[in-house]
Each structure stands twice: as structure tokens, then as C-alpha cells.
Design a protein around this motif. Structure first.
Motif, mmCIF file in Angstrom:
data_model
loop_
_atom_site.group_PDB
_atom_site.id
_atom_site.type_symbol
_atom_site.label_atom_id
_atom_site.label_comp_id
_atom_site.label_asym_id
_atom_site.label_seq_id
_atom_site.Cartn_x
_atom_site.Cartn_y
_atom_site.Cartn_z
ATOM 1 N N CYS A 1 -4.634 5.909 0.175
ATOM 2 C CA CYS A 1 -3.692 4.903 -0.287
ATOM 3 C C CYS A 1 -3.352 5.249 -1.730
ATOM 4 O O CYS A 1 -4.227 5.456 -2.557
ATOM 5 C CB CYS A 1 -4.281 3.504 -0.215
ATOM 6 S SG CYS A 1 -3.122 2.265 -0.853
ATOM 7 N N MET B 1 -9.691 2.945 0.293
ATOM 8 C CA MET B 1 -8.834 2.762 1.460
ATOM 9 C C MET B 1 -8.521 4.140 2.031
ATOM 10 O O MET B 1 -7.378 4.584 2.110
ATOM 11 C CB MET B 1 -7.556 2.032 1.036
ATOM 12 C CG MET B 1 -6.738 1.568 2.221
ATOM 13 S SD MET B 1 -5.583 0.309 1.710
ATOM 14 C CE MET B 1 -4.379 0.445 3.032
ATOM 15 N N HIS C 1 0.872 -1.172 0.000
ATOM 16 C CA HIS C 1 0.000 0.000 0.000
ATOM 17 C C HIS C 1 0.911 1.224 0.000
ATOM 18 O O HIS C 1 2.126 1.096 0.081
ATOM 19 C CB HIS C 1 -0.877 0.015 1.251
ATOM 20 C CG HIS C 1 -1.696 -1.228 1.425
ATOM 21 N ND1 HIS C 1 -2.946 -1.370 0.903
ATOM 22 C CD2 HIS C 1 -1.414 -2.400 2.039
ATOM 23 C CE1 HIS C 1 -3.415 -2.584 1.196
ATOM 24 N NE2 HIS C 1 -2.503 -3.233 1.894
ATOM 25 N N HIS D 1 -8.922 -0.636 -3.437
ATOM 26 C CA HIS D 1 -7.897 0.412 -3.337
ATOM 27 C C HIS D 1 -8.514 1.809 -3.265
ATOM 28 O O HIS D 1 -8.107 2.637 -2.461
ATOM 29 C CB HIS D 1 -6.954 0.283 -4.536
ATOM 30 C CG HIS D 1 -6.104 1.477 -4.789
ATOM 31 N ND1 HIS D 1 -5.209 1.964 -3.857
ATOM 32 C CD2 HIS D 1 -6.012 2.312 -5.859
ATOM 33 C CE1 HIS D 1 -4.607 3.024 -4.356
ATOM 34 N NE2 HIS D 1 -5.070 3.268 -5.553
ATOM 35 N N GLU E 1 -1.061 3.409 -3.672
ATOM 36 C CA GLU E 1 -0.564 2.286 -4.479
ATOM 37 C C GLU E 1 -1.693 1.299 -4.703
ATOM 38 O O GLU E 1 -2.393 0.925 -3.751
ATOM 39 C CB GLU E 1 0.601 1.599 -3.752
ATOM 40 C CG GLU E 1 1.261 0.474 -4.544
ATOM 41 C CD GLU E 1 1.983 0.978 -5.785
ATOM 42 O OE1 GLU E 1 1.406 0.842 -6.883
ATOM 43 O OE2 GLU E 1 3.097 1.510 -5.660
ATOM 44 N N LEU E 2 -1.861 0.905 -5.964
ATOM 45 C CA LEU E 2 -2.910 -0.053 -6.291
ATOM 46 C C LEU E 2 -2.744 -1.303 -5.428
ATOM 47 O O LEU E 2 -1.709 -1.964 -5.478
ATOM 48 C CB LEU E 2 -2.811 -0.436 -7.764
ATOM 49 C CG LEU E 2 -3.869 -1.421 -8.277
ATOM 50 C CD1 LEU E 2 -5.254 -0.816 -8.196
ATOM 51 C CD2 LEU E 2 -3.572 -1.850 -9.698
ATOM 52 N N CYS E 3 -3.769 -1.591 -4.608
ATOM 53 C CA CYS E 3 -3.601 -2.677 -3.640
ATOM 54 C C CYS E 3 -4.731 -3.689 -3.737
ATOM 55 O O CYS E 3 -4.894 -4.530 -2.873
ATOM 56 C CB CYS E 3 -3.513 -2.110 -2.233
ATOM 57 S SG CYS E 3 -4.903 -1.058 -1.800
HETATM 58 CU CU LIG Z 1 -4.262 1.004 -2.217
#
Ligand SMILES: [Cu+2]
Ligand code: HEM
Ligand SMILES: [Cu+2]
Lengths: 570, 238
Positions: B197, B208, B162, B205, B199-201
Motif C-alpha cells: 500500500c 498492509m 489506499h 499502513h 498511500e498513508l491509510c
Molecule cells: Cu496504506
């Protein structure tokens, strides 16, 4: 331009009615199992076009969702979060690996390099056929992932681990395996074709064609092939390692098995940054051909450009960690990578300054290929300078993974792949088909595409500076992103215009193939060897082996304006 | 026109600069904008002007080898100037980066944050300012800090990567499973700011999301004094 019309009508087996078995057999041989680099070039063009339509459809779906979150997109319906991530991943991967490379390396590289060096074909014609078929296989595997149970891969085109390493994290299983296999096979295809281009350009040059007389497009293909040869290995290895992590219990990228999630990023970007130049350099090569032809003057600083191409290639191997300033890698490492990143602007500045300088004292012939190349350079300049922001770690800490980055790389990739691709297609279409594309439609196509593009991505720079994260399905979930909705709406509206404008191109192609003006062998007044032969060139390209007597891009003064002083002796 | 612009580019809604180095990051951004902006405008102008001139030129003399040598020298001179600008930007940015990533002051308030699909589990140290004691406060998607004091976040992930993003602080740090990433900053403005967040998680995503609450000293003391978690406990929303 008023040259004797030594032309041949484009031979088309498709046009005839009542196909006999013998004709069918010739059709197969000629258009499917052909070892002729020209047919193979067109096959690459076909693959890139089909994949381009899928990639553009994905862009349309994402843009619709971002402007009208949760509403039903025409031709598709409501896009949910899982499919958003999948279409995002498909868009990026398709555009990079299945459109940009097949178009700029596969189609233009195959079609033009043998012609430009005065060869009868590629150095290894069968290997060439194997390459394009391998790419066809990769594309089929890739498209198949749309139809498997849980849908295609959904971890972005960068496929970061551990998100991509365990189906539990995304709910996607087989789709990821197909992504990995397809990209691996795609790279194998590009490697084979790179070896071919390299060998052809170095070993099959016509008599008199010294290295420093090579058309710059050929130089860009050589450098791109070398870059790919040196950079593809690490990612192909990483793909095998990730497959092993997914299926055979290894833990290269998994922290709980003692591996390192960051390792994938290092391997990916060690490949990924050179990859960007593998795409960019051939596009610059197209501009470097188109500019002198229509400016009717030599390119400024030929030797310096060749040196700059190699310098950018060498530097591109030591910048990869600029994608990772906030990744958790050592913060001390940011300094050297920041310096190399910012310095890589110098060779590109040289090439761009040389292009701009080539318009100085020009005697411009207005034509669509030139307008596309000019729009591309004008657009690319902004993509280039915005990279400087991201090379500065303190600023990148804020802008990383925001729409600023999305706008930045579209400002470099779109002019390279789309505007550059069209510049090349309009320029060499007469060579490929024996017909000229229509000018009026062409200029409208160019103008609309160029202007619409600015309205798609200029607003997204603003969104990025306002802190808008990328890869978010529904920005309205965040209160602080809500005011940015109008920007998304502008971008989406412009995308619709941009996509609609491509209809002009389709109409133009169909009309021109059918009714277009017949092209002479050298319709634009070019000076390089592809213009020495008929349009389209015969099998084995040249009736007599050409002899090169001078550098490219020279023009002489004549009563009616400047006339080409071609490379070959006639 | 200005009103239209204000509507499309809502400047007032942009993240404020609310950490000790946020204003410096912004001024570095502006400095880069000025430098590259000059190059960009000049290049575009040259491109357009020479195209314009070349469109109307007819029957001019051809460009000779000596013209090209002169152009080549100019290109190299300009490239050298680009290099100088590059190094100036680098020099200006380097000091700031060094300060941002320098070790935190020993007094920095430690806060442990565990990221997981798709929430932030924030472990505050409580009144004694030490983690792992009885008065710790655990909250989901809420990060409470005092204004004007150095705060160090210690970030780990339970699952995927993340990225801890506080736009108003100009802070972003990827959060990896298996390692603890640390970042410190000083908030200079009390108030409530977004935590996102970056970062692609995974599929969640985009949601988040969390909240950073910067307290003035009094209200922070009050908050830290409570033993039970305060605020809205957003369990189950992930
Ligand atoms: Cu994310
Ligand atoms: C009509 C033109 C295009 C439009 C409207 C468009 C739109 C988009 C959008 C909306 C995203 C996702 C943004 C996000 O959610 O973060 C995206 C990502 C991306 N696009 Fe494009 N795009 C276009 C053309 C291209 C071209 C020509 C290329 C490359 C040759 C390209 C390469 C990419 C890549 C690599 C990504 C990143 C995907 C990822 O985050 O994994 N795009 N584009
Ligand atoms: Cu890069």
C-alpha cells in the motif's frame, strides 16, 4: 568594507540588572507589543526557531525509527506506529506552515521589505502586530495538539480525506480539529502580513525607487504575497468544509454521504503547489541579494528574472494535478498537467542560470552568507531536475509516494528554508544586531550542514528508485525493503551529524552577540537601501528619507578592488 | 569500493521489470536521467568553476552593461534549449502513458480487490474467468494471476484511500471509497512479487502488505480449478 564605524551598540533591555517597573513597561512595549517592523521580524524569527526545533526533533525521531526499527530512541524511547504517523504529520506541517513561511515571509519579509524600499515602517504597522500575534496563537493551538487525549493529527501534512474526516479511521479526534483550526489561523496571519508586504512594496517606495529598480528580494516577496493571496482561499474553505464534515453532518469529502474524497486533494494541491513557490521564491530572493554582493558585480538579466518570477507564479496555478496522476482522476487530464509541470522548469532554469552567470567575471569576497547561498543553489539544482521525473506520468506512476519523492522535495525545501534561511541570517545578522557572526564557525557550520545533508537524502533517492514507499513506520516489514536498511542507516547517521552541526550556529550567535565584531552600517558592501542606515537601524529606519538614484547591484572599479556603487545618493 | 557500493546499493534486490510496460518505464526513466543529468552536471560544473575562478581574481575590470546584455541573451538561449528538452521528454513519455491507461483488451481477466484498513481482499474469477459465479476464489493479501495474459484489477475501498502498488509491474493506483478504479497490465515473468500500500491509510499502513503470485498457465489452471480458497489464508493478521 572600511567604512566609518557609525554604529550603535545593540540596545537590549534584557542585559540590564535590576529591572524597574518603568523598564519592564518599556520591555513590553519594545519587544512584545511593538508595531516596529524590525521587532516584529525578530518575533517571527523567534517563532520559526522554536517551531524549527520541534520539527527537527520529529525528523530525528522518524530517522531513528527508520534506521533502527523498534529500538529505543535516545531522549524519547520506543516509537510506536501511531506516534510515528503523528510525528510525521507534525514534522511536515510544522516545517511548511510554522517554519518556512514564518521565516522566509514573516521574519525576512517584515524585517527587510520596509528597509529595502526606504520606508519608515510597514504600510499598516498595527495590522503587522496583529499578524504576528495571530501566528503566535496558531502556533500555540498547534502545539497544544501534542497534549490532547489521543494525540495530534496523524494523516500526513496533506491531511487526505476521508482518513482525516472520521476519528474511527485513525483513533485521533480532537488532534485533527486542532490541526485544522491552527492551519486556518496560520493562514489568516500570513494573509494579513502578505497584504502588508504588498502594500508597502508598492506604495511606500523611496523617491527614485522605480519598480524596475527594486531589489530582487522585494520582487520575490511581492510575487509570493500575490501567490498566497490567490491560493490560500480554496484551502481555507476546504478546512471549513472538513470541519463541517467532522462535526455537523455534511458530506463534502465523504463518499457514503454523496461527497467526493478526491475534492480535498484538488483543493489541497490547488493551494499546495503555489505554496511550495511561496516558500521557494523568497529563498531565491535571498540568493539573488547575496550573490551580487559577494560577487561584486550586477546580477545577470534582472528584467528577465522578474518576468520569470511572474511566469513561474502564473504556471504554478495550473500544475496541481501532477500530485494526482494515480489518484483516480481522469487519466486524460494527466497530459495537460504533465506539460505545464515540465514547462515550469523553464522560468526556474532562467533564475538559476542567472545566478550561476552572476559568478562569471566575479571578484569573489569569501564569507559565510555566500557559502550558504552557493551550497543552497548547488543543492537545489538536484531538487529541480528530479522534479522532471515526477512530471512524466508513466514514471510517476512508479515513483509516486516513494522515497524518491521524499528526497526530491527535501532537495528543494531544505536548500530554500534551511540553507537559504542561514544565508539570510548570516547576511543580515549584522544589520539586525549590530554585530557580525564569526567567520570560522560560520564556514564550518555551512560545510558540515551542506555535506551532511547530501548524505541524508542522496541515499533516499536510491531507496525510492528501488520502490520504497514513503510514510512507512517499519520498512523491515517488507522483505523487498530489507536490503535498503543500510541506506536508512547512512541517512540517519548523517542526520545526527547535521543536527549536531547546528550547535556551532548557536555558539556563534551567543558569542557574537556578546563579543562579536561590531558591524558598520554596510559591512559586506551591499548596494541596496537596508545598508544605507545604521546597524541596527533606528526606530523609523532612516534619519533622512533616502533618495534612490540608480539600479541595485552596481560596482565600480577602484584601486583596492571593486567598490559598491549604492542605490542611494549620499 | 565497488563491494562497498554493492552492499549499500543492493541493485540485485531491486524490483525486477516484470510487466509488459515495465521495461519501457525503466527506459523512459533512464532517458530522463541522461537528459537532466547532462544539464545538472553542466550547471554544477559552471557553478564550481566560476566560483573557483572568481576566488582568485583580483582587480579585474567591472562587468559592463553590454556584458550583461550578452549574458541575458545566453540565458534565454539556454532556457529555450531547456524547453526543447522538456518537450522531447514529454513527447517520449506521452505515448507510453497513453498505452498504459488505454482501455484493456476485451479478453482481460477481471479481478476485484477491496482494500480496507489494513488488508487486501482479493476476489478471483476462478476457472470460468467471470466474477460473481460459484467458482470464484476469495483470498486475503494474495493476488494470483496467469503469466502473459492481460489482467484487469477493479479496485474499491471500504474505508479510506489506499494505493495499490505492484513495484515489479510498475503499477500504482489509488483506491478510493465510493468509486471503482481500474488498471490493467500483463505480467511477463512467473514468480512471487510484493504487493504494497503506497498511500498513508492509518496506523497499520506500513503492514498492509500482500503478495502477487504470477503463475505459468498450467499451475494457474490448477489453482483456478480448486473450489476452496488455496494458499495461506491470512485472516486476522491485519
Ligand atoms: Cu496504506
Ligand atoms: C534535518 C533535516 C530533515 C530531515 C532529516 C527530515 C526527515 C524527514 C523524514 C524522515 C520524513 C518522513 C518520511 C516518511 O516517513 O515518509 C520527512 C517528511 C517531510 N519533511 Fe522532512 N526532514 C528534514 C527537513 C525538512 C525541511 C526543512 C522541510 C520543509 C521545510 C521538511 C518537510 C517535510 C515534509 C513536508 C514531509 C512530508 C510529511 C508527510 O509525509 O506528511 N523536512 N522528513
Ligand atoms: Cu506540486
Amino acid at each position: 568594507m572600511e567604512e566609518s564605524l557609525r554604529h550603535r551598540a545593540p540596545h537590549s533591555a534584557l542585559g540590564r540588572a535590576g529591572v524597574s517597573f518603568a523598564q519592564l513597561d518599556t520591555f513590553w512595549r519594545k519587544w512584545v507589543f511593538s508595531t516596529d517592523h524590525k521587532v516584529i521580524g525578530l518575533q517571527y524569527l523567534g517563532i520559526a526557531s522554536v517551531m524549527g526545533v520541534v520539527g527537527a526533533f520529529a525528523a530525528y525521531l522518524m530517522r531513528w525509527q527508520l534506521a533502527f526499527p523498534g529500538s529505543s530512541a535516545p531522549l524519547y524511547g520506543v516509537l510506536d506506529p501511531p506516534p510515528y504517523n503523528a510525528w510525521l504529520t507534525m514534522h511536515g506541517t510544522i516545517m511548511m506552515f510554522f517554519v518556512a513561511m514564518p521565516l522566509l515571509l514573516g521574519a525576512f519579509g517584515n524585517y527587510l521589505v520596509p528597509l529595502m524600499v526606504g520606508a519608515r515602517d510597514m504600510a499598516f504597522p498595527r495590522l503587522n502586530m496583529v499578524s504576528v500575534w495571530t501566528l503566535g496563537l496558531a502556533s500555540a493551538i498547534f502545539l497544544a495538539s501534542f497534549f490532547v487525549e489521543e494525540g495530534p493529527a496523524a494523516a500526513g501534512w496533506t491531511n487526505y480525506t476521508p482518513l482525516s474526516a472520521d476519528p474511527a479511521f485513525t483513533g485521533v479526534g480532537v488532534g485533527f480539529d486542532l490541526w485544522l483550526v491552527a492551519v486556518f489561523v496560520d493562514f489568516a496571519a500570513v494573509l494579513m502580513s502578505g497584504i502588508n508586504v504588498l502594500t508597502t512594496a508598492l506604495n511606500l517606495r523611496a523617491s527614485g525607487l522605480t519598480l524596475m529598480r527594486l531589489p530582487l528580494f522585494v520582487w520575490t516577496q511581492i510575487v509570493a504575497a500575490v501567490l498566497f493571496l490567490f491560493s490560500a482561499g480554496p484551502l481555507m474553505g476546504a478546512i471549513l468544509m472538513l470541519l463541517a464534515d467532522r462535526h455537523w453532518g455534511t458530506g463534502f469529502f465523504l463518499a457514503d454521504r454523496g461527497g467526493s474524497p478526491l475534492l480535498w486533494q484538488h483543493l489541497f494541491w490547488f493551494f499546495g503547489h503555489p505554496e511550495v513557490y511561496v516558500i521557494l521564491l523568497p529563498a531565491l530572493g535571498i540568493f539573488l541579494e547575496v550573490f551580487p554582493t559577494f560577487a561584486r558585480r550586477p546580477i545577470a538579466a534582472y528584467g528577465t528574472i522578474v518576468a520569470a518570477l511572474w511566469a513561474s507564479a502564473a504556471l504554478s496555478f495550473v500544475v496541481w494535478a501532477h500530485h494526482m496522476f494515480v489518484s483516480g482522476m481522469s487519466v486524460q487530464l494527466a497530459l495537460p498537467f504533465s506539460i505545464t509541470t515540465i514547462i515550469i522548469s523553464v522560468p526556474f532554469a532562467i533564475v538559476l542560470f542567472a545566478l550561476i552567470a552572476t559568478l562569471r567575471g566575479a571578484e569573489l569576497q569569501s564569507a559565510t552568507p555566500f557559502w550558504f547561498a552557493l551550497s543552497a543553489v548547488a543543492t537545489f539544482l538536484l531538487g529541480g531536475v528530479t522534479g522532471i521525473f515526477l512530471g512524466s506520468p508513466a514514471v510517476d506512476m512508479y515513483l509516486h509516494d516513494t522515497y524518491f519523492v521524499v528526497a526530491h522535495f527535501h532537495y528543494t525545501l531544505f536548500p530554500s528554508v534551511v540553507l537559504g534561511g542561514f544565508a539570510g541570517i548570516y547576511y543580515w545578522f549584522p544589520k539586525m544586531t549590530g554585530r557580525l557572526l564569526g567567520e570560522r564557525l560560520g564556514q564550518w557550520h555551512c560545510g558540515l550542514t551542506f555535506v551532511a545533508f547530501q548524505f541524508v537524502f542522496l541515499p533516499l533517492f536510491v531507496a525510492g528508485v528501488a520502490g520504497h514507499m514513503r510514510r512507512v513506520y517499519d520498512p523491515s516489514y517488507y522483505a523487498f525493503l530489507e536490503p535498503l536498511l543500510p541506506l536508512h542507516r547512512v541517512a540517519t547517521g548523517a542526520t545526527l551529524v547535521l543536527l549536531a552541526a547546528q550547535i556551532l550556529f548557536l555558539v556563534n550567535v551567543v558569542w557574537s552577540l556578546w563579543r562579536g565584531r561590531v558591524a558598520a552600517s554596510n559591512p559586506w558592501g551591499g548596494t541596496t537601501l537596508e545598508w544605507a542606515t545604521t546597524s541596527p537601524p533606528p526606530h523609523e529606519n532612516f534619519a533622512v528619507a533616502p533618495v534612490v538614484v540608480r539600479e541595485p547591484y552596481l560596482y565600480a572599479r577602484a584601486a583596492a578592488g571593486r567598490v559598491p556603487n549604492p542605490q542611494w545618493s549620499s | 569500493m565497488p563491494r562497498f557500493l554493492a552492499e549499500v546499493i543492493p541493485r540485485s534486490s531491486w524490483p525486477p521489470a516484470a510487466s509488459s510496460f515495465a521495461a519501457e518505464v525503466d527506459s523512459l526513466f533512464l532517458a530522463i536521467t541522461v537528459v537532466v543529468g547532462v544539464w545538472w552536471v553542466a550547471s554544477e560544473l559552471a557553478l564550481v568553476a566560476w566560483t573557483w575562478a572568481a576566488l582568485r581574481r583580483r582587480h579585474s575590470a567591472v562587468v559592463t552593461a553590454s556584458d550583461r546584455r550578452r549574458e541575458g541573451r545566453w540565458i534565454l538561449r539556454l532556457a529555450a534549449l531547456v524547453l526543447v528538452c522538456d518537450l522531447a521528454i514529454e513527447a517520449r513519455g506521452h505515448g507510453l502513458w497513453a498505452r498504459i491507461v488505454a482501455p484493456p483488451p476485451r479478453t482481460a481477466l477481471p479481478i476485484r480487490i477491496e482494500a480496507r484498513q489494513f488488508a487486501w481482499l482479493v476476489h478471483h474469477p476462478g476457472r470460468d474467468r467471470t466474477l460473481g459465479t460459484a467458482d470464484d476464489i476469495e483470498l486475503q493479501n494474495e493476488l494470483h494471476i496467469p503469466v502473459g495474459e492481460p489482467v484487469e484489477v477493479r479496485l474499491t475501498s471500504r474505508d479510506v484511500i489506499h494505493s495499490f502498488f505492484l513495484p515489479a509491474m510498475r503499477v500504482k493506483q489509488d483506491v478510493l471509497p465510493g468509486t471503482e478504479a481500474r488498471r490493467w497490465f500483463v505480467a511477463t515473468q512467473a514468480g512471487s512479487f510484493p504487493l504494497a500500500c503506497a498511500e498513508l491509510c492509518g496506523f497499520g499502513h506500513y503492514r498492509m502488505a500482500g503478495e502477487l503470485v504470477v503463475h505459468d498457465p498450467a499451475s494457474y489452471e490448477e489453482l483456478a480449478g480448486e473450489r476452496t480458497p488455496i494458499g495461506v489464508h491470512r485472516e486476522g493478521e491485519s
